[in-house]
Design an enzyme around this catalytic site. Structure first.
Site, PDB file in Angstrom:
ATOM      1  N   PHE A 261      50.322  45.921  40.336  1.00 47.22           N
ATOM      2  CA  PHE A 261      49.792  47.253  40.527  1.00 47.22           C
ATOM      3  C   PHE A 261      49.688  47.419  41.830  1.00 47.22           C
ATOM      4  O   PHE A 261      48.648  47.171  42.454  1.00 47.22           O
ATOM      5  CB  PHE A 261      48.572  47.479  39.608  1.00 47.22           C
ATOM      6  CG  PHE A 261      48.178  48.833  39.851  1.00 47.22           C
ATOM      7  CD1 PHE A 261      48.796  49.899  39.138  1.00 47.22           C
ATOM      8  CD2 PHE A 261      47.425  49.394  40.722  1.00 47.22           C
ATOM      9  CE1 PHE A 261      48.486  51.341  38.938  1.00 47.22           C
ATOM     10  CE2 PHE A 261      46.782  50.666  40.817  1.00 47.22           C
ATOM     11  CZ  PHE A 261      47.417  51.706  40.171  1.00 47.22           C
TER      12      PHE A 261
ATOM     13  N   LYS B 155      40.484  50.553  49.738  1.00 47.97           N
ATOM     14  CA  LYS B 155      39.348  50.569  48.818  1.00 47.97           C
ATOM     15  C   LYS B 155      37.893  50.180  49.556  1.00 47.97           C
ATOM     16  O   LYS B 155      37.383  51.254  50.245  1.00 47.97           O
ATOM     17  CB  LYS B 155      39.327  49.640  47.823  1.00 47.97           C
ATOM     18  CG  LYS B 155      40.698  50.180  46.787  1.00 47.97           C
ATOM     19  CD  LYS B 155      40.359  49.342  45.463  1.00 47.97           C
ATOM     20  CE  LYS B 155      41.675  49.882  44.463  1.00 47.97           C
ATOM     21  NZ  LYS B 155      41.520  51.137  44.257  1.00 47.97           N
TER      22      LYS B 155
ATOM     23  N   ASP C 284      49.048  41.987  49.133  1.00 49.88           N
ATOM     24  CA  ASP C 284      48.134  43.429  48.856  1.00 49.88           C
ATOM     25  C   ASP C 284      46.635  42.863  48.575  1.00 49.88           C
ATOM     26  O   ASP C 284      46.500  42.352  47.249  1.00 49.88           O
ATOM     27  CB  ASP C 284      48.783  44.036  47.884  1.00 49.88           C
ATOM     28  CG  ASP C 284      48.063  45.355  47.210  1.00 49.88           C
ATOM     29  OD1 ASP C 284      46.943  45.488  47.470  1.00 49.88           O
ATOM     30  OD2 ASP C 284      48.836  46.138  46.582  1.00 49.88           O
TER      31      ASP C 284
END
Length: 401
Positions: free
Chosen positions: A141, A255, A226
């Site tokens: 994801f 984030k 990531d």
């Protein structure tokens, strides 16, 4: 109707149904707690998918944002501003890298990394034009843009968005042999999550990430990590890769970099790799804006102390120890994760992940499900041990353990 019902009905009527939120309407939050429009308090065990690592309304981050709001919030990259250089230099130093390319969202960072790897492949590695390949892992994801869903294996994220972007090879996560066999002279990068969050907080087999690092070095291929969810303290280290003693060629951050205040993301790498860009070849009006830089600079300063990483490690040990006691008792099948991050596979007979999340909501605990009967637990790193135990007690109540 109640205030909650009214707000939910309005949202259902006037917003696209691309999310299925739990039936709670948050009005305020502080630390690890949220309060809804009717004054009920809930323990947040999701932390905005790690965007709120430092808690809701962290005073240091709010003060940094307020101070910058009174000075300047946006210049665009047409001009320099007085927070940009410090942000880039200090984030690069935190990552032991040389250069930063700032963006806004995590998906933008991934898109930027795809462009970076391809441009590096053509200009530095010498891959023939239009032939660059990037290897990714199944169950990944990395976001929901058209390019990113082109290499997703999740039907829900991918269906009905074709035609899909070519140039990606998908191999099983954790399988070094498959990765080795997929590599060709035209492979420019391997893009991986050190821990797969959306897939259920999947931790790869021991030795896999060092093996990826060794293989990419041998083949002159970029290792792009990531760390948008796993990075910046969540796992008990600044970066999840540190648990394996691995340093990638490129970090993707987001984030928590914005402290839950503003969206901030970044691609962080060497001068050789990010040096492939020239003016006009890539950009963002809001990327690296003064407000974002001010907040992110404070995030970097907080991470430099090591206290949040240490807290995540200590409370994470406690979390996994307590969750581990539930395994084998008929309610929990498996627990995975690192630090203050866990994927909990509930016995399907007890309910889906959504149903378990709704039962926890009734107990004033907020979590979110992922596939099947899996729930994710990722509280703000500022949570107290007492509050964490209170939340775990509510989980035991819901599971009747």
């Amino acid at each position: 109707m109640s205030a909650t019902e009214t707000a939910i009905a309005s949202a259902e009527a006037h917003s696209a149904h691309n999310y299925h939120p739990l039936p709670v309407v948050v009005a305020s939050a502080e630390g690890a707690w949220m309060t809804d429009v009717e004054g009920r308090r809930y323990l947040d065990l999701l932390a905005g998918y790690s965007a709120l690592n430092f808690g809701h309304g962290n005073p240091r981050l709010i003060d940094a944002a307020k101070a910058q709001l009174e000075r300047v919030t946006l210049t665009s990259r047409a001009f320099h501003h007085d927070r940009f250089a410090d942000f880039c230099a200090q984030l690069a130093e935190l990552c032991s890298m040389e250069m930063v390319l700032p963006m806004n969202t995590g998906a933008e960072a991934v898109e930027t990394a795809v462009k970076t790897a391809r441009k590096w492949g053509y200009r530095v590695k010498g891959v023939p034009d239009g032939m660059a390949k990037i290897i990714v892992a199944s169950d990944n994801f990395h976001g929901r843009t058209t390019t990113i869903v082109s290499f997703s294996t999740d039907p829900e994220a991918r269906a009905d968005y074709g035609p899909y972007t070519p140039g990606f090879e998908i191999v099983p996560y954790g399988d070094l042999t498959a990765l080795r066999e997929a590599m060709t002279e035209n492979t420019v990068a391997v893009l991986l999550e050190p821990i797969q969050g959306e897939a259920g907080v999947l931790v790869p087999p021991a030795g896999y990430l060092p093996g990826v690092r060794e293989l990419t070095r041998e083949r002159n291929v970029l290792f792009v990590a990531d760390e948008i969810q796993s990075g910046l303290g969540r796992t008990g280290k600044t970066f999840a890769l540190e648990h394996e003693g691995v340093v990638p060629d490129v970090y993707l951050l987001g984030k928590a970099l914005g402290g839950g205040v503003v969206p901030v993301s970044a691609v962080v790498s060497s001068a050789e790799i990010l040096g492939v860009f020239r003016p006009g070849e890539h950009g963002s009006t809001f990327g690296g804006n003064p407000l974002a830089c001010a907040v992110a600079l404070e995030v970097v300063a907080m991470l430099r102390t090591g206290e949040f990483q240490e807290r995540a490690a200590e409370l994470g040990d406690h979390l996994h120890r307590e969750l581990g006691l539930l395994v084998g008792g008929g309610a929990v099948e498996t627990v995975r994760g690192r630090g203050l991050w866990a994927g909990v596979d509930i016995t399907p007979a007890l309910g889906t992940g959504r149903e378990i999340s709704e039962r926890l909501l009734a107990e004033r605990v907020l979590v979110k499900d992922t596939h099947g009967s899996t729930i994710r637990i990722a509280p703000p790193l500022v949570i107290s041990k007492e509050d964490l135990d209170w939340g775990l007690d509510r989980l035991r109540t819901v599971l009747s353990v």
